[in-house]
Design a protein around this motif. Structure first.
Motif, PDB file in Angstrom:
ATOM      1  N   ASP A 263       0.857  -1.190   0.000  1.00 41.43           N
ATOM      2  CA  ASP A 263       0.000   0.000   0.000  1.00 41.43           C
ATOM      3  C   ASP A 263       0.893   1.238   0.000  1.00 41.43           C
ATOM      4  N   ASN A 264       0.489   2.306   0.711  1.00 42.08           N
ATOM      5  CA  ASN A 264       1.279   3.539   0.598  1.00 42.08           C
ATOM      6  C   ASN A 264       2.352   3.708   1.688  1.00 42.08           C
ATOM      7  N   ARG A 265       2.593   2.640   2.467  1.00 42.96           N
ATOM      8  CA  ARG A 265       3.692   2.563   3.430  1.00 42.96           C
ATOM      9  C   ARG A 265       3.616   3.575   4.569  1.00 42.96           C
ATOM     10  N   LEU A 266       2.420   4.050   4.857  1.00 42.29           N
ATOM     11  CA  LEU A 266       2.274   4.994   5.951  1.00 42.29           C
ATOM     12  C   LEU A 266       2.455   4.295   7.305  1.00 42.29           C
ATOM     13  N   GLY A 267       2.013   3.029   7.369  1.00 43.18           N
ATOM     14  CA  GLY A 267       2.075   2.262   8.610  1.00 43.18           C
ATOM     15  C   GLY A 267       3.460   2.278   9.228  1.00 43.18           C
ATOM     16  N   THR A 268       4.480   1.998   8.415  1.00 47.62           N
ATOM     17  CA  THR A 268       5.866   1.979   8.917  1.00 47.62           C
ATOM     18  C   THR A 268       6.221   3.341   9.501  1.00 47.62           C
TER      19      THR A 268
ATOM     20  N   PRO B 183       3.757  -1.035  11.131  1.00 43.67           N
ATOM     21  CA  PRO B 183       3.617  -1.577   9.776  1.00 43.67           C
ATOM     22  C   PRO B 183       2.420  -2.525   9.735  1.00 43.67           C
ATOM     23  N   THR B 184       1.612  -2.436   8.704  1.00 42.03           N
ATOM     24  CA  THR B 184       0.439  -3.312   8.616  1.00 42.03           C
ATOM     25  C   THR B 184       0.444  -4.081   7.310  1.00 42.03           C
ATOM     26  N   ALA B 185       0.295  -5.400   7.417  1.00 47.06           N
ATOM     27  CA  ALA B 185       0.182  -6.246   6.221  1.00 47.06           C
ATOM     28  C   ALA B 185      -1.250  -6.126   5.706  1.00 47.06           C
ATOM     29  N   ASN B 186      -1.385  -5.642   4.479  1.00 44.54           N
ATOM     30  CA  ASN B 186      -2.707  -5.467   3.866  1.00 44.54           C
ATOM     31  C   ASN B 186      -3.093  -6.750   3.134  1.00 44.54           C
ATOM     32  N   ILE B 187      -4.251  -7.290   3.508  1.00 40.70           N
ATOM     33  CA  ILE B 187      -4.659  -8.589   2.965  1.00 40.70           C
ATOM     34  C   ILE B 187      -5.759  -8.404   1.922  1.00 40.70           C
TER      35      ILE B 187
ATOM     36  N   PHE C 249     -12.232   1.460   6.752  1.00 40.64           N
ATOM     37  CA  PHE C 249     -11.978   2.402   5.647  1.00 40.64           C
ATOM     38  C   PHE C 249     -10.937   3.441   6.046  1.00 40.64           C
ATOM     39  N   ARG C 250     -10.330   3.264   7.186  1.00 44.35           N
ATOM     40  CA  ARG C 250      -9.374   4.173   7.821  1.00 44.35           C
ATOM     41  C   ARG C 250      -9.686   5.657   7.576  1.00 44.35           C
ATOM     42  N   PRO C 251     -10.779   6.100   8.154  1.00 43.40           N
ATOM     43  CA  PRO C 251     -11.257   7.463   7.904  1.00 43.40           C
ATOM     44  C   PRO C 251     -10.313   8.560   8.388  1.00 43.40           C
ATOM     45  N   THR C 252      -9.405   8.234   9.314  1.00 43.46           N
ATOM     46  CA  THR C 252      -8.531   9.286   9.852  1.00 43.46           C
ATOM     47  C   THR C 252      -7.514   9.736   8.805  1.00 43.46           C
ATOM     48  N   VAL C 253      -6.987   8.779   8.035  1.00 41.51           N
ATOM     49  CA  VAL C 253      -5.892   9.081   7.116  1.00 41.51           C
ATOM     50  C   VAL C 253      -6.435   9.563   5.775  1.00 41.51           C
ATOM     51  N   ASN C 254      -7.021   8.647   5.046  1.00 41.10           N
ATOM     52  CA  ASN C 254      -7.762   9.058   3.846  1.00 41.10           C
ATOM     53  C   ASN C 254      -8.802   8.004   3.609  1.00 41.10           C
TER      54      ASN C 254
ATOM     55  N   TYR D 179      -8.344  -4.686   5.020  1.00 41.36           N
ATOM     56  CA  TYR D 179      -8.006  -5.628   6.088  1.00 41.36           C
ATOM     57  C   TYR D 179      -6.512  -5.478   6.330  1.00 41.36           C
ATOM     58  N   GLU D 180      -6.126  -4.886   7.472  1.00 39.44           N
ATOM     59  CA  GLU D 180      -4.696  -4.672   7.724  1.00 39.44           C
ATOM     60  C   GLU D 180      -4.304  -5.230   9.079  1.00 39.44           C
ATOM     61  N   VAL D 181      -3.200  -5.988   9.098  1.00 38.40           N
ATOM     62  CA  VAL D 181      -2.745  -6.599  10.361  1.00 38.40           C
ATOM     63  C   VAL D 181      -1.385  -6.068  10.764  1.00 38.40           C
TER      64      VAL D 181
ATOM     65  N   LEU E 211     -12.049  -5.639  19.687  1.00 41.92           N
ATOM     66  CA  LEU E 211     -11.631  -4.660  20.696  1.00 41.92           C
ATOM     67  C   LEU E 211     -12.440  -3.369  20.673  1.00 41.92           C
ATOM     68  N   ARG E 212     -12.592  -2.809  19.474  1.00 43.84           N
ATOM     69  CA  ARG E 212     -13.294  -1.511  19.400  1.00 43.84           C
ATOM     70  C   ARG E 212     -13.684  -1.224  17.955  1.00 43.84           C
ATOM     71  N   PRO E 213     -14.663  -0.339  17.759  1.00 48.01           N
ATOM     72  CA  PRO E 213     -15.003   0.028  16.377  1.00 48.01           C
ATOM     73  C   PRO E 213     -13.921   0.915  15.761  1.00 48.01           C
ATOM     74  N   GLU E 214     -13.888   1.007  14.455  1.00 43.96           N
ATOM     75  CA  GLU E 214     -12.947   1.923  13.795  1.00 43.96           C
ATOM     76  C   GLU E 214     -13.466   3.348  13.998  1.00 43.96           C
ATOM     77  N   LEU E 215     -12.557   4.277  14.304  1.00 44.18           N
ATOM     78  CA  LEU E 215     -12.978   5.649  14.605  1.00 44.18           C
ATOM     79  C   LEU E 215     -12.278   6.651  13.697  1.00 44.18           C
ATOM     80  N   LYS E 216     -12.934   7.811  13.526  1.00 44.29           N
ATOM     81  CA  LYS E 216     -12.252   8.900  12.814  1.00 44.29           C
ATOM     82  C   LYS E 216     -11.647   9.808  13.881  1.00 44.29           C
ATOM     83  N   PHE E 217     -10.308   9.757  13.966  1.00 46.43           N
ATOM     84  CA  PHE E 217      -9.638  10.573  14.980  1.00 46.43           C
ATOM     85  C   PHE E 217      -9.366  11.963  14.416  1.00 46.43           C
ATOM     86  N   ALA E 218      -9.205  12.935  15.345  1.00 44.66           N
ATOM     87  CA  ALA E 218      -9.008  14.312  14.909  1.00 44.66           C
ATOM     88  C   ALA E 218      -7.604  14.516  14.336  1.00 44.66           C
TER      89      ALA E 218
HETATM   90  C1  LIG Z   1      -4.577  -1.741  15.287  1.00 45.85           C
HETATM   91  C2  LIG Z   1      -5.024  -0.738  14.262  1.00 45.85           C
HETATM   92  C3  LIG Z   1      -6.079   0.094  14.541  1.00 45.85           C
HETATM   93  C4  LIG Z   1      -6.485   1.060  13.620  1.00 45.85           C
HETATM   94  N1  LIG Z   1      -7.538   1.861  13.939  1.00 45.85           N
HETATM   95  C5  LIG Z   1      -7.912   2.828  13.065  1.00 45.85           C
HETATM   96  C6  LIG Z   1      -8.982   3.717  13.382  1.00 45.85           C
HETATM   97  O1  LIG Z   1      -9.650   3.614  14.411  1.00 45.85           O
HETATM   98  N2  LIG Z   1      -9.278   4.700  12.504  1.00 45.85           N
HETATM   99  C7  LIG Z   1      -8.585   4.858  11.325  1.00 45.85           C
HETATM  100  O2  LIG Z   1      -8.882   5.770  10.583  1.00 45.85           O
HETATM  101  N3  LIG Z   1      -7.612   4.002  10.979  1.00 45.85           N
HETATM  102  C8  LIG Z   1      -7.241   2.993  11.807  1.00 45.85           C
HETATM  103  N4  LIG Z   1      -6.226   2.147  11.476  1.00 45.85           N
HETATM  104  C9  LIG Z   1      -5.682   2.181  10.109  1.00 45.85           C
HETATM  105  C10 LIG Z   1      -4.467   3.061   9.985  1.00 45.85           C
HETATM  106  O3  LIG Z   1      -4.931   4.337   9.670  1.00 45.85           O
HETATM  107  C11 LIG Z   1      -3.610   2.473   8.853  1.00 45.85           C
HETATM  108  O4  LIG Z   1      -3.136   1.240   9.264  1.00 45.85           O
HETATM  109  C12 LIG Z   1      -2.494   3.385   8.480  1.00 45.85           C
HETATM  110  O5  LIG Z   1      -3.059   4.410   7.772  1.00 45.85           O
HETATM  111  C13 LIG Z   1      -1.439   2.670   7.657  1.00 45.85           C
HETATM  112  O6  LIG Z   1      -1.817   2.481   6.364  1.00 45.85           O
HETATM  113  P1  LIG Z   1      -0.898   1.742   5.269  1.00 45.85           P
HETATM  114  O7  LIG Z   1      -1.295   0.267   5.291  1.00 45.85           O
HETATM  115  O8  LIG Z   1      -1.302   2.364   3.984  1.00 45.85           O
HETATM  116  O9  LIG Z   1       0.515   1.924   5.584  1.00 45.85           O
HETATM  117  C14 LIG Z   1      -5.814   1.173  12.380  1.00 45.85           C
HETATM  118  C15 LIG Z   1      -4.753   0.296  12.099  1.00 45.85           C
HETATM  119  C16 LIG Z   1      -4.347  -0.632  13.019  1.00 45.85           C
HETATM  120  C17 LIG Z   1      -3.203  -1.548  12.695  1.00 45.85           C
END
Ligand SMILES: Cc1cc2nc3c(=O)[nH]c(=O)nc-3n(C[C@H](O)[C@H](O)[C@H](O)COP(=O)(O)O)c2cc1C
Ligand SMILES: Nc1ncnc2c1ncn2[C@@H]1O[C@H](COP(=O)(O)OP(=O)(O)O)[C@@H](O)[C@H]1O
Length: 299
Positions: free
Chosen positions: A180-185, A190-194, A228-233, A240-242, A264-271
């Motif tokens: 993906d776009n390597r933001l995790g690292t 780091p998240t493995a995208n499945i 849908f990782r609303p916080t980032v884009n 599905y990211e691990v 554990l918890r729902p996905e949230l849009k953080f500020a």
């Molecule tokens: C344990 C975990 C919890 C996460 N929780 C959220 C969340 O609540 N809201 C959100 O927008 N993204 C969440 N993310 C997604 C991250 O925004 C995402 O992994 C990050 O943008 C890295 O993206 P990349 O795979 O493109 O590198 C979470 C990711 C992980 C691994």
């Protein structure tokens, strides 16, 4: 006539405890009759399901793998279109001609033209045509029949522990890891995208789960985010990211199978990204505590 066999018939999506009971009865009957066992898994095209059908619990490949892992020797898939207009007597005769000597079905099983082939008719046919018949009563949990649709519902609600209990083994998602776009690292996680592939399988409730997986020959726990990782884009498709705890290495292109253990918890849009990182750190602490408790229970 070929080799003699017993057969169980059903859709078997999920291969849950009810299905497992049917399969164990099939194996028992096979041992008694000293013949091979077969599962006949019926496939339905999408048109058969209701409009908002959430998808199958598992892919067909996983279904076959699970059935074989229970000890059934052969799995045959049959398209419902091929059998739906056959007279039930004719279908049973065809199976007998192929070598069927024993049949196992659930109590609500129906088949053939107009769904006329029910357990009553099967009882009659088993006497007339001299094959053994086992009708397995529904397995229940809290008075409710264990069913694939109940498990789909539980997965959609994030009730993973009950879903796992009814399945008889933890629910898994699997697929290849893509780049993906390597933001995790950069964020320190780091998240493995499945990629789950093209078969329409059910999407569990979005949010963060404690998971485990075998990488190489070692077991790793991790945190799976479904959403849908609303916080980032905001992504257009569900991701599905691990993030694996205590793992480092390259997983791109590898096929992983991930067991979902706890929601554990729902996905949230953080500020802000900082808040997201903070939340993931907290998830990690909770996961580590949960895992160490689990490990201390295992002797
Ligand atoms: C344990 C975990 C919890 C996460 N929780 C959220 C969340 O609540 N809201 C959100 O927008 N993204 C969440 N993310 C997604 C991250 O925004 C995402 O992994 C990050 O943008 C890295 O993206 P990349 O795979 O493109 O590198 C979470 C990711 C992980 C691994
Ligand atoms: N602990 C870990 N958990 C998950 N992936 C890891 C881990 N350590 C290294 N990796 C590798 O890093 C990649 C993910 O890094 P990341 O920066 O999130 O990139 P991407 O955006 O491509 O997913 C994984 O696909 C894997 O190859």
């Amino acid at each position: 006539m070929g080799k003699k066999f017993t057969v169980c018939i059903g859709n078997f999506d999920g291969v849950h405890l009810g299905h497992r009971k049917i399969m164990s009865e099939t194996l028992k009957l096979s041992r008694k009759l000293n013949v091979c066992s077969t599962a006949l898994s019926i496939m339905y095209p999408w048109g058969y399901y209701f409009p908002n059908f959430p998808g199958l619990i598992y892919t067909i490949a996983k279904r076959v793998e699970l059935i074989l892992s229970l000890g059934i020797k052969n799995v045959v898939t049959v398209d419902i279109e091929e059998i739906k207009d056959i007279e039930p007597e004719e279908y049973i005769l065809a199976l007998i001609n192929q070598g069927m000597v024993g049949l196992v079905v659930g109590e609500d099983f129906t088949f053939g033209k107009g769904a006329r082939g029910n357990t009553e008719l099967l009882r009659e046919l088993s006497r007339k045509l001299k094959f053994e018949l086992v009708i397995v009563p529904h397995l229940k949990r809290d008075g409710r029949k264990i069913s694939s649709s109940w498990i789909r519902e539980l997965l959609a609600q994030g009730k993973i522990e009950l879903a796992n209990e009814l399945l008889g083994s933890p629910y898994t998602i699997s697929g290849k890891v893509y780049q993906d776009n390597r933001l995790g690292t950069k964020l320190g996680f780091p998240t493995a995208n499945i990629s789950r592939g093209i078969e329409k399988v059910v999407t569990p409730r979005s949010g963060v789960y404690i998971v485990k997986s075998i990488i190489g020959s070692r077991l790793y726990y991790g945190l799976l985010n479904i959403g849908f990782r609303p916080t980032v884009n905001f992504s257009k498709e569900i991701k599905y990211e691990v993030y694996f705890l205590d793992f480092s290495g390259d997983l791109y292109g590898k096929r992983l199978e991930i067991e979902l253990l706890k929601f554990l918890r729902p996905e949230l849009k953080f500020a802000s990204i900082d808040e997201l990182v903070h939340a993931i750190r907290r998830d990690e602490r909770i996961a580590r505590k949960w895992v160490s408790k689990l490990d201390s229970q295992v002797v």
